[in-house]
Design a protein around this motif. Structure first.
Motif, PDB file in Angstrom:
ATOM      1  N   PHE A 200      -0.174  -1.989  11.634  1.00 25.44           N
ATOM      2  CA  PHE A 200       1.462  -2.351  11.211  1.00 25.44           C
ATOM      3  C   PHE A 200       1.393  -3.274   9.706  1.00 25.44           C
ATOM      4  CE2 PHE A 200       2.179  -0.287  15.233  1.00 25.44           C
ATOM      5  CZ  PHE A 200       2.656   1.034  14.282  1.00 25.44           C
ATOM      6  N   GLY A 201       0.459  -3.549   9.585  1.00 27.78           N
ATOM      7  CA  GLY A 201       0.548  -3.862   7.962  1.00 27.78           C
ATOM      8  C   GLY A 201       0.285  -5.895   7.767  1.00 27.78           C
ATOM      9  N   HIS A 202      -0.228  -6.394   8.722  1.00 28.60           N
ATOM     10  CA  HIS A 202      -0.519  -7.418   9.345  1.00 28.60           C
ATOM     11  C   HIS A 202      -1.588  -7.851   7.994  1.00 28.60           C
ATOM     12  CE1 HIS A 202       2.476  -8.929  11.940  1.00 28.60           C
ATOM     13  NE2 HIS A 202       2.582  -9.650  12.136  1.00 28.60           N
ATOM     14  N   SER A 203      -2.107  -8.509   8.033  1.00 29.41           N
ATOM     15  CA  SER A 203      -3.358  -9.347   6.960  1.00 29.41           C
ATOM     16  C   SER A 203      -4.327  -9.878   7.825  1.00 29.41           C
ATOM     17  CB  SER A 203      -3.564  -9.870   5.518  1.00 29.41           C
ATOM     18  OG  SER A 203      -2.614 -10.962   5.702  1.00 29.41           O
ATOM     19  N   GLN A 204      -3.364 -11.226   8.445  1.00 30.73           N
ATOM     20  CA  GLN A 204      -4.391 -11.381  10.044  1.00 30.73           C
ATOM     21  C   GLN A 204      -3.420 -11.956  10.583  1.00 30.73           C
ATOM     22  OE1 GLN A 204      -4.799 -16.130   7.566  1.00 30.73           O
ATOM     23  NE2 GLN A 204      -3.634 -16.480   9.389  1.00 30.73           N
ATOM     24  N   VAL A 205      -4.269 -12.349  12.087  1.00 29.44           N
ATOM     25  CA  VAL A 205      -3.894 -12.145  13.169  1.00 29.44           C
ATOM     26  C   VAL A 205      -3.810 -13.446  13.781  1.00 29.44           C
ATOM     27  CG1 VAL A 205      -4.369 -11.456  15.763  1.00 29.44           C
ATOM     28  CG2 VAL A 205      -4.702  -9.581  13.751  1.00 29.44           C
ATOM     29  N   ASP A 206      -3.594 -14.262  14.086  1.00 28.38           N
ATOM     30  CA  ASP A 206      -3.113 -15.380  14.803  1.00 28.38           C
ATOM     31  C   ASP A 206      -3.594 -16.018  16.112  1.00 28.38           C
ATOM     32  OD1 ASP A 206      -3.100 -16.916  12.275  1.00 28.38           O
ATOM     33  OD2 ASP A 206      -2.033 -17.373  12.071  1.00 28.38           O
ATOM     34  N   PHE A 207      -3.231 -15.251  16.938  1.00 22.77           N
ATOM     35  CA  PHE A 207      -3.522 -15.312  18.392  1.00 22.77           C
ATOM     36  C   PHE A 207      -2.512 -13.752  19.026  1.00 22.77           C
ATOM     37  CE2 PHE A 207       0.417 -17.222  16.384  1.00 22.77           C
ATOM     38  CZ  PHE A 207       1.622 -16.869  17.283  1.00 22.77           C
ATOM     39  N   THR A 208      -3.399 -14.106  19.987  1.00 19.69           N
ATOM     40  CA  THR A 208      -3.210 -12.685  21.217  1.00 19.69           C
ATOM     41  C   THR A 208      -3.440 -13.173  22.822  1.00 19.69           C
ATOM     42  OG1 THR A 208      -5.354 -11.902  20.983  1.00 19.69           O
ATOM     43  CG2 THR A 208      -3.134 -10.728  19.205  1.00 19.69           C
ATOM     44  N   VAL A 209      -2.498 -13.937  22.540  1.00 17.32           N
ATOM     45  CA  VAL A 209      -2.397 -14.093  24.016  1.00 17.32           C
ATOM     46  C   VAL A 209      -2.015 -12.973  24.897  1.00 17.32           C
ATOM     47  CG1 VAL A 209      -1.057 -15.556  25.947  1.00 17.32           C
ATOM     48  CG2 VAL A 209      -1.444 -16.255  23.408  1.00 17.32           C
ATOM     49  N   VAL A 210      -2.937 -12.560  26.197  1.00 11.04           N
ATOM     50  CA  VAL A 210      -2.976 -11.707  27.187  1.00 11.04           C
ATOM     51  C   VAL A 210      -2.762 -12.694  28.482  1.00 11.04           C
ATOM     52  CG1 VAL A 210      -3.556  -9.238  28.540  1.00 11.04           C
ATOM     53  CG2 VAL A 210      -3.452 -10.200  26.070  1.00 11.04           C
ATOM     54  N   GLY A 211      -1.962 -13.077  29.247  1.00 10.33           N
ATOM     55  CA  GLY A 211      -1.755 -13.529  30.655  1.00 10.33           C
ATOM     56  C   GLY A 211      -1.654 -13.004  31.779  1.00 10.33           C
ATOM     57  N   SER A 212      -2.653 -13.033  32.633  1.00 11.11           N
ATOM     58  CA  SER A 212      -2.448 -11.916  33.980  1.00 11.11           C
ATOM     59  C   SER A 212      -1.992 -12.427  34.820  1.00 11.11           C
ATOM     60  CB  SER A 212      -3.286 -10.210  33.369  1.00 11.11           C
ATOM     61  OG  SER A 212      -4.407 -11.222  33.779  1.00 11.11           O
ATOM     62  N   GLY A 213      -0.878 -12.338  35.809  1.00 18.59           N
ATOM     63  CA  GLY A 213      -1.632 -12.513  37.897  1.00 18.59           C
ATOM     64  C   GLY A 213      -1.259 -14.552  36.656  1.00 18.59           C
ATOM     65  N   PRO A 214      -2.519 -14.939  37.275  1.00 19.20           N
ATOM     66  CA  PRO A 214      -1.860 -16.746  37.639  1.00 19.20           C
ATOM     67  C   PRO A 214      -2.590 -17.528  36.111  1.00 19.20           C
ATOM     68  CG  PRO A 214      -4.112 -15.734  38.947  1.00 19.20           C
ATOM     69  CD  PRO A 214      -3.503 -14.238  38.364  1.00 19.20           C
ATOM     70  N   ASN A 215      -2.992 -16.218  35.227  1.00 14.28           N
ATOM     71  CA  ASN A 215      -3.210 -16.919  34.213  1.00 14.28           C
ATOM     72  C   ASN A 215      -1.907 -16.600  33.445  1.00 14.28           C
ATOM     73  OD1 ASN A 215      -6.403 -16.905  34.880  1.00 14.28           O
ATOM     74  ND2 ASN A 215      -6.622 -15.294  33.415  1.00 14.28           N
ATOM     75  N   GLY A 216      -1.249 -15.796  33.257  1.00 14.77           N
ATOM     76  CA  GLY A 216       0.541 -16.377  32.472  1.00 14.77           C
ATOM     77  C   GLY A 216       0.765 -17.931  33.017  1.00 14.77           C
ATOM     78  N   ALA A 217       0.495 -18.943  34.117  1.00 16.89           N
ATOM     79  CA  ALA A 217       1.343 -19.664  34.478  1.00 16.89           C
ATOM     80  C   ALA A 217       0.837 -20.801  33.687  1.00 16.89           C
ATOM     81  CB  ALA A 217       1.058 -20.153  35.674  1.00 16.89           C
ATOM     82  N   ASN A 218      -0.568 -20.812  32.020  1.00 19.92           N
ATOM     83  CA  ASN A 218      -0.666 -21.106  31.170  1.00 19.92           C
ATOM     84  C   ASN A 218      -0.308 -20.736  29.887  1.00 19.92           C
ATOM     85  OD1 ASN A 218      -2.233 -22.600  29.845  1.00 19.92           O
ATOM     86  ND2 ASN A 218      -4.248 -21.881  29.927  1.00 19.92           N
ATOM     87  N   PRO A 219       0.451 -21.329  29.791  1.00 19.96           N
ATOM     88  CA  PRO A 219       1.592 -20.815  28.542  1.00 19.96           C
ATOM     89  C   PRO A 219       0.274 -21.038  27.368  1.00 19.96           C
ATOM     90  CG  PRO A 219       1.798 -22.455  29.379  1.00 19.96           C
ATOM     91  CD  PRO A 219       0.936 -22.694  29.823  1.00 19.96           C
ATOM     92  N   HIS A 220      -0.958 -20.990  26.821  1.00 16.31           N
ATOM     93  CA  HIS A 220      -1.627 -21.069  25.766  1.00 16.31           C
ATOM     94  C   HIS A 220      -3.420 -20.248  26.299  1.00 16.31           C
ATOM     95  CE1 HIS A 220      -0.163 -23.455  22.817  1.00 16.31           C
ATOM     96  NE2 HIS A 220       1.050 -22.603  23.089  1.00 16.31           N
ATOM     97  N   HIS A 221      -3.002 -19.789  27.395  1.00 16.09           N
ATOM     98  CA  HIS A 221      -4.342 -18.971  28.212  1.00 16.09           C
ATOM     99  C   HIS A 221      -4.476 -18.190  26.987  1.00 16.09           C
ATOM    100  CE1 HIS A 221      -6.981 -16.534  31.040  1.00 16.09           C
ATOM    101  NE2 HIS A 221      -5.914 -15.891  30.706  1.00 16.09           N
ATOM    102  N   GLU A 222      -6.100 -18.583  26.675  1.00 16.73           N
ATOM    103  CA  GLU A 222      -6.732 -17.374  25.748  1.00 16.73           C
ATOM    104  C   GLU A 222      -6.595 -16.174  26.607  1.00 16.73           C
ATOM    105  OE1 GLU A 222      -9.975 -18.949  23.377  1.00 16.73           O
ATOM    106  OE2 GLU A 222      -8.798 -20.611  22.620  1.00 16.73           O
ATOM    107  N   ALA A 223      -6.982 -14.776  26.172  1.00 17.96           N
ATOM    108  CA  ALA A 223      -7.484 -14.025  27.183  1.00 17.96           C
ATOM    109  C   ALA A 223      -9.144 -14.125  27.135  1.00 17.96           C
ATOM    110  CB  ALA A 223      -7.564 -12.202  26.088  1.00 17.96           C
ATOM    111  N   GLY A 224      -9.059 -13.561  28.359  1.00 18.19           N
ATOM    112  CA  GLY A 224     -10.614 -13.375  29.129  1.00 18.19           C
ATOM    113  C   GLY A 224     -11.203 -12.056  29.673  1.00 18.19           C
ATOM    114  N   ASP A 225     -11.783 -12.247  31.409  1.00 23.72           N
ATOM    115  CA  ASP A 225     -12.430 -11.550  31.542  1.00 23.72           C
ATOM    116  C   ASP A 225     -11.644 -10.702  32.631  1.00 23.72           C
ATOM    117  OD1 ASP A 225     -14.308 -11.125  29.223  1.00 23.72           O
ATOM    118  OD2 ASP A 225     -16.045 -12.047  30.527  1.00 23.72           O
ATOM    119  N   ARG A 226     -10.613 -11.609  33.231  1.00 25.76           N
ATOM    120  CA  ARG A 226     -10.028 -11.279  33.901  1.00 25.76           C
ATOM    121  C   ARG A 226      -9.198 -10.278  34.360  1.00 25.76           C
ATOM    122  NH1 ARG A 226      -5.295 -10.235  36.632  1.00 25.76           N
ATOM    123  NH2 ARG A 226      -5.281 -11.203  38.606  1.00 25.76           N
ATOM    124  N   VAL A 227      -9.815  -9.135  35.239  1.00 24.43           N
ATOM    125  CA  VAL A 227      -9.180  -7.450  34.926  1.00 24.43           C
ATOM    126  C   VAL A 227      -8.225  -7.524  35.365  1.00 24.43           C
ATOM    127  CG1 VAL A 227      -9.798  -5.484  36.219  1.00 24.43           C
ATOM    128  CG2 VAL A 227     -11.543  -6.642  35.561  1.00 24.43           C
TER     129      VAL A 227
END
Length: 380
Positions: A200-227
């Protein structure tokens, strides 16, 4: 500009736009009792001149701004041709230096020998120390400390770019709701989000936080291997640059049906986000936005779980002054753009955050650049 908000039409910046920005920076420095501004490669230089070096190296590049003198950009000779192509180059003088020469000796005649200067926060220490050796009577202060609003108030064309970036991020959110969450890793959903921002037109992606379950309690969680599992709350915080200006939005979704507590906390954060938005008006202090959002969460008994400021400025970077935080007494003014993103984070369990980019308008109302539903979305 009125409360209906700016157009999202993107208009190219002109030489006059850059000339006016550099003049305002020099005048702001003088008003603050400073001799001028020294701008290193980075977001300040892009904002003021349109020049973004292809590589930031140990060679000195610095823009010198001061009232009563023409803007001068000191650059290495091997980069002068690129600098001359910048959109704002016609509004300044280029002064190059060659390897083997002293770049600080080239720069020194442009500076008041006893002056105090604001310097870009990201300037190299080696360059600042080199100037101090050459001009020991000079002194320096960080640009963000001395002139925190240098980039804080956007003009009409800048607002249009932020609006376009926000609309693009909204479209990405609309599409991510269609993908499957359960049974997939956070990194897979994050990759989907990044691809959608680019689509949709971005030239640069700075961050994509995906914090699922308990990982959502970390405001700057980096997406990991949690299913991601059914029953998870998932915090989605994503953004980047489109046409040189930032997007940043957060929504919290749920995989399958939420519990009563999860829905209650989500509704609480949504109410706090609305309260922060309603506090946006010219003349209010930045801290008033934080106070309004925080009061809702504190009054509901969750104050200790709201562990960050309510917002930050946005422009040519996705995080910049001003900050919506207790103690920040800068007044909100029309054209100032910032996030409102309260959250509640319950350690080991789940988190909720809802974020929009907003601006203050001349008629006293706030305007949102993100307009996707703030109610909890249910995903598969």
């Amino acid at each position: 500009m009125t409360s209906t908000g700016p157009t999202d039409e993107v208009v190219p910046f002109t030489t006059d736009d850059y000339r006016a920005r550099m003049a305002r920076a020099a005048e702001s420095a003088a008003d603050a009792g400073l001799a001028g501004v020294l701008v290193a490669p980075g977001p300040d230089l892009v904002h003021l001149t349109g020049y973004r070096p292809t590589a930031i190296t140990e060679r000195l590049t610095v823009l010198v701004l001061a009232v009563g003198q023409e803007p001068v950009l000191v650059v290495p000779a091997l980069e002068a041709a690129d600098a001359a192509k910048a959109e704002g180059a016609a509004a300044l003088t280029l002064r190059d230096w060659t390897d083997g020469k002293d770049p600080y000796a080239v720069t020194a005649p442009l500076l008041d020998v006893d002056g105090r200067f604001a310097v870009s926060d990201n300037a190299w220490a080696a360059h600042l120390l080199g100037l101090q050796r050459t001009l020991p009577g000079t002194s320096y202060v960080s640009l963000s400390e001395a002139l925190p609003m240098l980039r804080g108030v956007k003009d009409t064309h800048e607002l249009a770019r932020i609006a376009a970036a926000g609309a693009a991020a909204d479209r990405a959110y609309g599409e991510i709701l269609k993908v499957r969450f359960s049974g997939r890793r956070e990194t897979e959903v994050a990759a989907d989000l990044a691809a959608l921002l680019l689509r949709f037109g971005h030239s640069q992606v700075d961050f994509t936080v995906v914090g699922s379950g308990p990982n959502g309690a970390n405001p700057h969680h980096e997406a990991g291997d949690r299913v991601i599992e059914r029953g998870d709350m998932v915090v989605l915080d994503f953004g980047g640059l489109k046409d040189g200006y930032g997007s940043d939005t957060t929504r919290t979704v749920h995989v399958g049906g939420p519990t009563d507590e999860e829905r209650r906390v989500h509704d609480l954060v949504r109410e706090a986000q609305q309260a922060g938005f309603e506090a946006v008006r010219p003349g209010a202090a930045c801290q008033d936005v934080d106070r309004a959002a925080r009061k809702v969460i504190t009054d509901a008994g969750y104050g200790e779980y709201f562990i960050h400021r309510t917002g930050h400025g946005i422009g040519v970077t996705t995080h910049e002054p001003p900050y919506m935080v207790e103690g920040e007494e800068l007044p909100v003014v029309p054209g100032m753009c910032f996030s409102i993103e309260p959250g509640v984070y319950l350690p080991g369990r789940f988190g909720v955050r809802i974020e929009d980019i907003v601006t203050a308008t001349e008629d006293g109302a706030g305007h949102r650049f993100n307009n996707t539903p703030r109610e909890m979305a249910i995903v598969d």
